[in-house]
Every structure is written in C-alpha cells, then in structure tokens.
Design an enzyme around this catalytic site. Sequence first.
Site, PDB file in Angstrom:
ATOM      1  N   HIS A   2       1.264  -1.291  -0.133  1.00 29.84           N
ATOM      2  CA  HIS A   2      -0.211   0.058   0.125  1.00 29.84           C
ATOM      3  C   HIS A   2       1.161   1.314  -0.036  1.00 29.84           C
ATOM      4  CE1 HIS A   2       0.557   0.917   4.375  1.00 29.84           C
ATOM      5  NE2 HIS A   2       0.566  -0.318   4.493  1.00 29.84           N
ATOM      6  N   CYS A  29       4.208  -4.244   6.741  1.00 32.94           N
ATOM      7  CA  CYS A  29       3.510  -3.783   5.265  1.00 32.94           C
ATOM      8  C   CYS A  29       5.469  -3.289   4.125  1.00 32.94           C
ATOM      9  CB  CYS A  29       2.364  -3.051   5.648  1.00 32.94           C
ATOM     10  SG  CYS A  29       0.767  -3.703   5.793  1.00 32.94           S
TER      11      CYS A  29
END
Length: 351
Positions: free
Chosen positions: A130, A143
Amino acid sequence: MITLLYCLLFLFLLPLGSAGQSFPFWGAKAPLPLETPVDSLKKGQFTWEAEIAPAGPILVVVSLDEQKAFTYRNGILIGVATVSTGKKGHPTPTGVFTTLQKDVNHHSSIYDNASMPYTQRLTNYGIALHAGGLPGYPSSHGCVHLPSEYARRLFQAAPLGMTVVIANSRTAPQAVDHPAFLSPVSVKGKVVDAKRLDPGESYRWNPELSATGPLSVVISRADQRIVVMRNGIEIGRSRVDFEQPGDSIGTHILVAQNPDTAQLPSVLKDGGAIRKWVSLSFKDLKYEQPVLDPVKDNRFTIPREFLSDLLPQVTTGTSVVITDAAILPQNSGVSMALLTSHPQASGKGTN
C-alpha cells in the site's frame, strides 16, 4: 432550492470517492524514465512505463535488501519503486503470495485507523502492499510501503490474485533478490530456469511452453540477445549480431496494431514491410505512425530460422523493445524458499 444547495454542499464536503480519492500522499508525483538506473533511485522515486508490455500477467518482486519493488507484465519490467518494509521487530515475511483483497481507501484496524491507500492485502495477518511512508529505510509494521502514485498505477493495473514475491539474500537466489529486466520468477512465483544458450547453440524456440497469449519481444545490445515472452514465460531466445555493438541505440518500443499486415520492423528482417506499428521512444515520448526504423545506423542480424518461427506469431498488441540495457540476470546456485517465512493467522487488520 434549499435541498439542492444542501446536496451540493454535501458533495463538496465528502472526500473524493469513486471519481477520485483524497489520501495522504507519499513520494514522487510522476515516474522517472524506465531506463533510469535502479541504484540511482532516491527515496520516494519510481519508474513506470506500462506501454513496454501492453498485455499479459502482472507480478511484483520485492527485494528487502534493495528496498525496492519490481513490477513485471508478461515477464518484462514495467516499473521499479523505492519502498519501505518492516522495521526491527516487525519483519516483512518472505515467500510467494497472491493478493487476497484490494481496497482503494483502506484504514488500519490495529494502528490508530492509519490511512493505507491502494491496499493490496497479501496475508490474513496484516501484511499488504500500500502507499505509505518512505524514509529511505525499513520503517513499517511489516507491510510494503510504496510511493503513492506507483501504488495507484499498480492498483489499477493489477488483478486480484496477482503474484507477489518477497525475497532477500537468505531466501532467494541473487537473480530474485536483485531482479533484472526479465522477470526472475514465473506468474506462479517459481524461480525461472532461464538457461543460457550453449556456446554452439544459435537459438532456442519452445512455443509449446505457452501456446497462446500476448507476445513480447526484447532485443538487448548489451547481451546481443533477443528473448521472446508469452504470458510471462520465455518461449524463445536467439543470438543477435550487431554491426556496431559499441554504439548506443537508446531504448525504443514498437507495438503492432494490425493483425493482417503486422510484421516485425525491418531492423529485424531485411526488406520486411513496416505497417501499422506505433513507436514510443523513452527519450521523446512521441508517437509516430507508420514507424520508421528506430535504429537507422546500427543494424543487426538474427538467425533466419529463428525469424521464420517468430514472425507467424506476431499479432495485434505484440510489443518489441529494443534497448542498450542488459536483460539477462546473473545466475546463482542458491535455491529459493517458496513458502512464506511466517504462518498464516487471522483476526488482525493490515498495517
């Protein structure tokens, strides 16, 4: 009238929704040319040139050691981004993943409702690609943070179920941890066995490895090779003899536009017709049609037998990339771990 004014006011006060989202923004607003050296990219910078491979399966290789993400379509590099992965105590897992969920305006369920635009979730325990902070070193909770514009383009181009390979020097061969122009892994995440031509071998042609699908052709002056990809799988490779191998030719893209008359440009075939090809040069980004030879003073020859196999495969959408750059990776004897380094768990949101 009052109702109409209230409706208009409500629309203006809403964050941009399906017509456009209002998010925090990280990184560069526009890509650098694809031929920009990967090691020269600064934090937040990225390259993106989707036209280089107009169709085919998309996959992403994330190098934890390089802190970069490499996006491939039809086995050919279309973009590279600087990233930020998991910091100490929150490592980003290695292995082969597929995207499980896409959410353009995701918010973390465990980290203070943090905004995570263009989320593509990889696991059930909170790991995702992301848009996010890019300080130039690992800083996330596991992430893979991408530049916002790169994340947006990848989100739009990639289907749900896209393969993502996350690797480092401990879990993958050098060709995967330090990817090259051609994808080091298949669309299923397996390491590609891109065997080099033997000393006495002129070319190799194996169309049965991928019988149908979009075709991409890459010609490298540095390697003096032509490689043919279909569905991200190499189906052919041949030697190329340049008349002036020391002279730069730049980087050019040709895309066939007419299935009835499309033939490879005359730089690939003596006397070949050039019809309905769109040309895109990285240097001027201008389209021309019909296209003239992008390499006027530096011809090269390809074995006629190889061309006789290749030419009938050319259809609308076939792309030909001609470049100075090396496209062949350095081989390594290290085997790749195809299993994730972390077990699946549930009940936590992405970070």
